[in-house]
Design a protein around this motif. Structure first.
Motif, PDB file in Angstrom:
ATOM      1  N   THR A   1      -1.452  53.441  29.849  1.00 32.41           N
ATOM      2  CA  THR A   1      -0.507  54.548  29.667  1.00 32.41           C
ATOM      3  C   THR A   1      -0.077  54.701  28.210  1.00 32.41           C
ATOM      4  O   THR A   1       0.250  55.796  27.764  1.00 32.41           O
ATOM      5  CB  THR A   1       0.751  54.283  30.532  1.00 32.41           C
TER       6      THR A   1
ATOM      7  N   SER B   1       1.100  58.929  26.470  1.00 34.68           N
ATOM      8  CA  SER B   1       2.460  59.410  26.747  1.00 34.68           C
ATOM      9  C   SER B   1       2.694  60.733  26.034  1.00 34.68           C
ATOM     10  O   SER B   1       1.810  61.255  25.350  1.00 34.68           O
ATOM     11  CB  SER B   1       3.480  58.376  26.272  1.00 34.68           C
TER      12      SER B   1
ATOM     13  N   SER C   1       0.898  50.095  35.459  1.00 38.49           N
ATOM     14  CA  SER C   1       0.507  50.643  36.767  1.00 38.49           C
ATOM     15  C   SER C   1      -0.287  49.649  37.604  1.00 38.49           C
ATOM     16  O   SER C   1      -0.415  49.804  38.810  1.00 38.49           O
ATOM     17  CB  SER C   1      -0.326  51.913  36.564  1.00 38.49           C
TER      18      SER C   1
ATOM     19  N   ARG D   1       0.601  60.565  37.699  1.00 36.28           N
ATOM     20  CA  ARG D   1      -0.203  61.077  36.581  1.00 36.28           C
ATOM     21  C   ARG D   1       0.537  62.188  35.840  1.00 36.28           C
ATOM     22  O   ARG D   1       1.177  63.046  36.448  1.00 36.28           O
ATOM     23  CB  ARG D   1      -1.532  61.628  37.110  1.00 36.28           C
TER      24      ARG D   1
ATOM     25  N   GLY E   1      -2.517  60.594  31.731  1.00 36.41           N
ATOM     26  CA  GLY E   1      -2.056  59.205  31.722  1.00 36.41           C
ATOM     27  C   GLY E   1      -1.382  58.886  33.043  1.00 36.41           C
ATOM     28  O   GLY E   1      -0.892  59.795  33.723  1.00 36.41           O
TER      29      GLY E   1
ATOM     30  N   ARG F   1       1.618  56.990  34.819  1.00 31.69           N
ATOM     31  CA  ARG F   1       2.937  56.427  34.536  1.00 31.69           C
ATOM     32  C   ARG F   1       3.280  55.366  35.581  1.00 31.69           C
ATOM     33  O   ARG F   1       3.197  55.639  36.775  1.00 31.69           O
ATOM     34  CB  ARG F   1       3.948  57.567  34.639  1.00 31.69           C
TER      35      ARG F   1
END
Ligand SMILES: Cc1cc2nc3c(=O)[nH]c(=O)nc-3n(C[C@H](O)[C@H](O)[C@H](O)COP(=O)(O)OP(=O)(O)OC[C@H]3O[C@@H](n4cnc5c(N)ncnc54)[C@H](O)[C@@H]3O)c2cc1C
Length: 504
Positions: free
Chosen positions: A63, A67, A233, A249, A337, A339
């Motif tokens: 991630t 971001s 994750s 996502r 990404g 999260r």
């Protein structure tokens, strides 16, 4: 720029066998090379621990390179009543702005206010007063309708009353991870990428970890007194405890700054669900994001966005600035990404789940997940407290002290927030930047360099193809790649780009 004065940085990847410490255990092994793992590595090293970090892919591959790049308190978190989370994040924002001025920069945010839409000027003013007070600054003001339309003439004018202008900060998340890792290495830590932890077993000295070099398949066992599972994750896989992470996502689109010029970060409420979406300048192009959906895909493949996510993000631009008429053809690249959200277990709307972190322990492993890029130092200190590496008093002192610096070393590198978009215009500067990265940042694959260290893969229309001729001899010189290796790396890079960063 020379780095002759800089002591040993990350450098090249150490051989797997050199991680073995002849039966003496590591004081701590940190699993996961995102911002959370990097932060824990630094805080352990700073306290004199013999500490190693391993990352199954590249640093920040998870991630932490995907971001929204905001070092912020999060205005919406304060609106959701998460005052403590916001206060800590704002304090960390101010600290990073002071300590890393090349890498974390203050950015004006503009929130247009429209007739009959919530929030209006008054509630926004109240929230921003509190927001600024928590940060110890006063940096918000009203922008009149005329001033706003002068700055952004494409904004839909009907019902527009003006805007609230305030400031937060932006960074390059991958570069921030690299900077924290470099600081940790300068404090005596070790790190190795493309090294996966396959399993953790309790042992007489603490834990035995089985590690695999994901490029060669070689396996090694290491002993550690403490294990920090900072795998975001992935955390449930190694925690040895019931699952707590809900992977969500978020996707960003990058478009040319010529097509959608931005000087500030424009915050727009999405017309369909009211979520705030940001449109902001980033390293010479414009970024739009993000979405927020449960991620059902595998975690070990590069995440990629769906057509519905692209439509969602185009809609926000075209509804607020209809004359721009942004289409799929304008998209340079996409970046998705995943999260790590700590699940409430209530099946809430993904956007409504809390954003704070959780630290928990089971079978001698301290796991940590959730939280924000911005609060990495606080997350690391919480993990060290839970693992009893530091006591309550030292934890509180480290957290609250405004005098204590996070970065004590100078890393003389030719980048900060430099971008290959600008760097292309200054060929020599870009070459210096690439050579520094190849010497000091443990590049193992071409995509490490192009997608994360340089960001050419997302920022340049050709994903940096035009730079490859120049890069090949540099990789030969600094990494010892022959032409066969170069061809393999180019194929791998083009595959990743086509699969996850470009529209089909
Ligand atoms: C779309 C989006 C926007 C965001 N925007 C912001 C923002 O603007 N500001 C902000 O402050 N925060 C933001 N966040 C949150 C922030 O990015 C994350 O909280 C943070 O990056 C998480 O870092 P991490 O180190 O915990 O996880 P990661 O960065 O995912 O790192 C975990 C690492 O562990 C590795 N790993 C997994 N399993 C193993 C194993 N077995 N062995 C070795 N390594 C392993 C993975 O490869 C991965 O690299 C955003 C998140 C998303 C998704």
């Amino acid at each position: 720029m020379s780095d002759a004065s800089t002591p040993a940085l990350l450098g090249q990847r150490p051989a797997l066998q050199t991680l073995s410490t002849n039966s003496a255990p590591w004081d701590a092994i940190v699993i996961g090379g995102g911002i959370t793992g990097a932060g824990i590595l630094l805080e352990c090293a700073r306290r004199g621990l013999k500490v190693l970090l391993v990352e199954q892919k590249d640093y920040s591959w998870g991630t932490s390179s995907r971001s929204s790049k905001m070092v912020h308190g999060g205005l919406r978190y304060i609106a959701q009543g998460e005052v403590a989370l916001t206060r800590h994040a704002l304090q960390e924002r101010e600290r990073l702005l002071t300590e890393l001025p090349d890498l974390v920069v203050r950015m004006p945010y503009i929130f247009p206010i429209r007739q009959g839409r919530f929030p209006g000027r008054l509630p926004m003013t109240i929230v921003l007063k509190l927001y600024d007070a928590l940060a110890g600054i006063r940096d918000h003001r009203w922008m009149s309708r005329g001033e706003l339309l002068q700055a952004y003439p494409d904004l839909y004018a009907e019902g527009l009353r003006g805007a609230m202008r305030y400031t937060d900060a932006l960074t390059d998340d991958c570069r921030l991870v690299m900077r924290v890792l470099q600081e940790a290495v300068l404090e005596g830590a070790k790190a190795r990428n493309y090294t996966e932890v396959m399993g953790i077993q309790p042992s007489a000295t603490g834990s035995t970890l089985t590690l695999r070099d994901t490029d060669t398949g070689a396996v090694i066992e290491l002993q550690a007194k403490q294990v920090f599972n900072a795998t975001g994750s992935w955390a449930d896989r190694l925690s040895g405890a019931p699952a707590v992470v809900r992977p969500q996502r978020g996707t960003h689109l990058f478009v040319s700054k010529l097509r959608l010029p931005m000087r500030d970060c424009l915050t727009i409420k999405h017309p369909t669900d009211g979520r705030p979406v940001f449109i902001f300048p980033w390293k010479g192009q414009t970024c739009i994001g993000t979405t927020d959906l449960d991620h059902k895909g595998g975690l070990n493949q590069e995440p990629h966005c769906t057509q519905a996510e692209i439509d969602y993000l185009l809609t926000v631009v075209n509804s607020e600035m209809p004359s721009i008429r942004l289409t799929r053809q304008d998209i340079l690249s996409t970046m998705a990404g995943v999260r790590p959200i700590i699940s409430s277990g209530k099946g809430n709307d993904p956007s409504k789940e809390r954003r704070d972190h959780l630290v928990w322990q089971a079978h001698g492993v301290t796991s940590v997940s959730g939280g924000k890029l911005t609060t990495f130092r606080q997350i690391a200190l919480d993990a060290l407290k839970t693992a009893s590496v530091i006591g309550k008093t030292r934890h509180r002192h480290a957290l609250m002290s405004r005098k204590k610096r996070c970065f004590n070393h100078t890393v003389i590198s030719p980048h900060g927030l430099n971008s290959p978009v600008e760097g292309m215009a200054q060929g020599a500067a870009l070459k210096d930047q690439i050579e520094w990265i190849l010497r000091n940042e443990m590049v193992e694959h071409l995509d490490d360099l192009m997608l994360r260290r340089l960001r050419a893969g997302v920022l340049l229309a050709d994903a940096g193809e035009s730079l490859l001729n120049e890069i090949e001899p540099l990789c030969q010189l600094h990494l010892g790649w022959d032409s066969a290796r170069w061809k393999v790396e180019c194929l791998r890079y083009r595959h990743v780009i086509a699969q996850s960063y470009r529209l089909g």
